[in-house]
Design an enzyme around this catalytic site. Structure first.
Site, PDB file in Angstrom:
ATOM      1  N   ASP A 173       1.105  -0.048   1.640  1.00 43.91           N
ATOM      2  CA  ASP A 173       0.998  -0.332   0.372  1.00 43.91           C
ATOM      3  C   ASP A 173       0.201  -1.746   0.284  1.00 43.91           C
ATOM      4  O   ASP A 173       0.384  -2.635   1.007  1.00 43.91           O
ATOM      5  CB  ASP A 173       2.602  -0.934  -0.249  1.00 43.91           C
ATOM      6  CG  ASP A 173       3.375   0.261  -0.231  1.00 43.91           C
ATOM      7  OD1 ASP A 173       3.087   1.086  -1.151  1.00 43.91           O
ATOM      8  OD2 ASP A 173       4.425   0.112   0.343  1.00 43.91           O
ATOM      9  N   LYS A 206      -2.707  -7.348  -5.678  1.00 39.25           N
ATOM     10  CA  LYS A 206      -3.088  -8.419  -6.530  1.00 39.25           C
ATOM     11  C   LYS A 206      -2.828  -9.707  -5.583  1.00 39.25           C
ATOM     12  O   LYS A 206      -1.847  -9.559  -4.872  1.00 39.25           O
ATOM     13  CB  LYS A 206      -1.831  -8.797  -7.404  1.00 39.25           C
ATOM     14  CG  LYS A 206      -1.945  -7.621  -8.779  1.00 39.25           C
ATOM     15  CD  LYS A 206      -1.019  -8.168  -9.795  1.00 39.25           C
ATOM     16  CE  LYS A 206      -1.228  -7.189 -11.135  1.00 39.25           C
ATOM     17  NZ  LYS A 206       0.035  -6.228 -11.188  1.00 39.25           N
ATOM     18  N   LYS A 210      -1.067  12.319   1.882  1.00 39.90           N
ATOM     19  CA  LYS A 210      -0.594  12.285   0.517  1.00 39.90           C
ATOM     20  C   LYS A 210      -1.804  11.320  -0.314  1.00 39.90           C
ATOM     21  O   LYS A 210      -2.345  11.331  -1.249  1.00 39.90           O
ATOM     22  CB  LYS A 210       0.520  12.406   0.186  1.00 39.90           C
ATOM     23  CG  LYS A 210       0.874  13.325  -0.710  1.00 39.90           C
ATOM     24  CD  LYS A 210       1.794  13.901  -1.345  1.00 39.90           C
ATOM     25  CE  LYS A 210       1.880  15.099  -2.047  1.00 39.90           C
ATOM     26  NZ  LYS A 210       2.343  16.568  -1.461  1.00 39.90           N
ATOM     27  N   PHE A 211      -1.380  10.063   0.206  1.00 37.27           N
ATOM     28  CA  PHE A 211      -2.040   8.804  -0.236  1.00 37.27           C
ATOM     29  C   PHE A 211      -3.449   8.742  -0.033  1.00 37.27           C
ATOM     30  O   PHE A 211      -4.276   8.434  -1.099  1.00 37.27           O
ATOM     31  CB  PHE A 211      -1.277   7.615   0.173  1.00 37.27           C
ATOM     32  CG  PHE A 211      -1.326   6.309  -0.504  1.00 37.27           C
ATOM     33  CD1 PHE A 211      -0.440   6.293  -1.533  1.00 37.27           C
ATOM     34  CD2 PHE A 211      -2.360   5.192  -0.392  1.00 37.27           C
ATOM     35  CE1 PHE A 211      -0.709   5.036  -2.340  1.00 37.27           C
ATOM     36  CE2 PHE A 211      -2.440   4.251  -0.886  1.00 37.27           C
ATOM     37  CZ  PHE A 211      -1.480   4.181  -2.099  1.00 37.27           C
ATOM     38  N   GLU A 212      -3.853   9.260   0.949  1.00 36.88           N
ATOM     39  CA  GLU A 212      -5.495   9.345   1.255  1.00 36.88           C
ATOM     40  C   GLU A 212      -6.120  10.267   0.145  1.00 36.88           C
ATOM     41  O   GLU A 212      -7.167   9.736  -0.211  1.00 36.88           O
ATOM     42  CB  GLU A 212      -5.569   9.658   2.846  1.00 36.88           C
ATOM     43  CG  GLU A 212      -7.229   9.523   3.235  1.00 36.88           C
ATOM     44  CD  GLU A 212      -7.166   9.783   4.469  1.00 36.88           C
ATOM     45  OE1 GLU A 212      -6.300  10.499   5.090  1.00 36.88           O
ATOM     46  OE2 GLU A 212      -8.418   9.819   5.140  1.00 36.88           O
ATOM     47  N   GLU A 244       5.970   6.464  13.235  1.00 39.39           N
ATOM     48  CA  GLU A 244       5.023   6.229  12.098  1.00 39.39           C
ATOM     49  C   GLU A 244       5.747   5.368  11.044  1.00 39.39           C
ATOM     50  O   GLU A 244       6.785   5.479  10.850  1.00 39.39           O
ATOM     51  CB  GLU A 244       4.787   7.580  11.488  1.00 39.39           C
ATOM     52  CG  GLU A 244       3.919   7.249  10.254  1.00 39.39           C
ATOM     53  CD  GLU A 244       3.280   8.589   9.593  1.00 39.39           C
ATOM     54  OE1 GLU A 244       3.721   9.691   9.574  1.00 39.39           O
ATOM     55  OE2 GLU A 244       2.461   8.342   8.482  1.00 39.39           O
TER      56      GLU A 244
HETATM   57  C1  LIG Z   1       1.366   3.716  -0.052  1.00 47.36           C
HETATM   58  S1  LIG Z   1       2.646   4.566   0.878  1.00 47.36           S
HETATM   59  C2  LIG Z   1       1.717   5.515   1.864  1.00 47.36           C
HETATM   60  C3  LIG Z   1       2.604   6.741   2.559  1.00 47.36           C
HETATM   61  C4  LIG Z   1       1.880   7.538   3.664  1.00 47.36           C
HETATM   62  N1  LIG Z   1       1.664   6.947   4.776  1.00 47.36           N
HETATM   63  C5  LIG Z   1       0.649   8.409   3.007  1.00 47.36           C
HETATM   64  O1  LIG Z   1      -0.400   7.725   3.844  1.00 47.36           O
HETATM   65  O2  LIG Z   1       0.644   9.082   2.133  1.00 47.36           O
HETATM   66  C6  LIG Z   1       3.410   3.336   1.731  1.00 47.36           C
HETATM   67  C7  LIG Z   1       4.688   3.869   2.243  1.00 47.36           C
HETATM   68  O3  LIG Z   1       5.186   2.615   3.163  1.00 47.36           O
HETATM   69  C8  LIG Z   1       6.647   2.462   2.966  1.00 47.36           C
HETATM   70  N2  LIG Z   1       7.099   1.339   3.109  1.00 47.36           N
HETATM   71  C9  LIG Z   1       6.528   0.040   2.747  1.00 47.36           C
HETATM   72  N3  LIG Z   1       7.223  -1.040   3.370  1.00 47.36           N
HETATM   73  C10 LIG Z   1       8.069  -0.595   4.157  1.00 47.36           C
HETATM   74  C11 LIG Z   1       8.943  -1.148   5.170  1.00 47.36           C
HETATM   75  N4  LIG Z   1       8.851  -2.543   5.112  1.00 47.36           N
HETATM   76  N5  LIG Z   1       9.557  -0.225   5.941  1.00 47.36           N
HETATM   77  C12 LIG Z   1       9.430   1.094   5.747  1.00 47.36           C
HETATM   78  N6  LIG Z   1       8.980   1.641   4.953  1.00 47.36           N
HETATM   79  C13 LIG Z   1       7.834   0.895   4.290  1.00 47.36           C
HETATM   80  C14 LIG Z   1       6.646   2.978   1.227  1.00 47.36           C
HETATM   81  O4  LIG Z   1       8.113   3.220   0.984  1.00 47.36           O
HETATM   82  C15 LIG Z   1       5.713   3.849   1.117  1.00 47.36           C
HETATM   83  O5  LIG Z   1       6.395   5.256   1.373  1.00 47.36           O
END
Ligand SMILES: C[S@@+](CC[C@H](N)C(=O)[O-])C[C@H]1O[C@@H](n2cnc3c(N)ncnc32)[C@H](O)[C@@H]1O
Length: 221
Positions: free
Chosen positions: A125, A129, A198-200, A50
């Protein structure tokens, strides 16, 4: 390359902080040499990854539901890593390991070729923008690299609540010869196998839609 994350401190609880020291040696993975996944989990089992597990809830749910699979989680968010370590310990899970690093580096330098049976990327993420779109993870070079680390026939499951990113994901994956759309073209229905993240939950509260994409690595590759 543009990073897909900004290292955020975030609010970390004292128990999460403690877990980063006390539980990391048991479940954390040190990147000092290329990884041997069979050695890491000490058994031959399917290896699932994941990417960006956030607080780790989906990863823990999947690992509990499928004790026969091994799960590797990658993220750079310290409160989430601490939270995940606490959950692994509480459930006494032996099939989860955690990496604190940029997934691009891990794929490039540490994961062996053809080693993964499934990859999950839930709510990456969105970098909403326009000038930040280049930071989005799902880009042609990224999916090509990812496919190299996946076995033939391995699954890739993505989900996002950002429509314009969903369209980008679809476009990138449809153009990638390494991947076949398991939904027969277009988006996939929400799979009951995908835990609510969580994000969903936050997106749903804000009235966002959700788009799932389900691919597998082309066995002709
Ligand atoms: C918007 S959050 C979503 C978290 C989780 N999957 C959820 O749905 O609740 C995106 C996560 O991806 C991680 N992330 C973003 N770019 C990453 C990268 N290049 N390598 C590792 N983690 C990354 C961020 O730190 C963040 O915790």
């Amino acid at each position: 390359m543009n990073r897909s994350f900004a290292r955020r401190g975030g609010r970390i609880t004292s128990s999460q902080k403690r877990a980063l020291f006390t539980l990391w040696p048991r479940y954390g993975v040190e990147l000092d040499k290329p990884l041997n996944l069979e050695e890491l989990f000490a058994r031959p089992a399917e290896k699932h990854l994941e990417i960006g597990f956030g607080m780790g809830d989906a990863l823990v749910t999947m690992a509990k539901t499928h004790p026969e699979h091994d799960y590797l989680g990658i993220d750079v968010y310290n409160p989430g890593i601490g939270h995940l370590l606490l959950q692994i310990e509480a459930a006494q899970l032996t099939n989860v390991r955690v990496i604190d690093a940029d997934v691009v580096e891990v794929l490039q330098d540490y994961l062996p070729s053809h080693s993964l049976d499934a990859v999950y990327l839930f709510f990456p993420d969105p970098w909403s923008k326009k000038r930040h779109h280049k930071r989005r993870l799902v880009q042609p070079d990224f999916v090509t690299l990812l496919a190299k680390r996946m076995k033939s026939g391995a699954y890739l499951h993505l989900a996002t609540d950002w429509e314009d990113y969903a369209q980008q994901m679809l476009q990138v994956l449809e153009a990638a010869p390494e991947f076949v759309n398991r939904a027969g073209g277009g988006f996939a229905p929400r799979s009951p196998e995908r835990p609510l993240t969580k994000f969903e939950q936050r997106g749903l509260r804000l009235g966002h839609g959700v788009w799932d994409l389900l691919y597998s690595v082309n066995s002709d590759q």
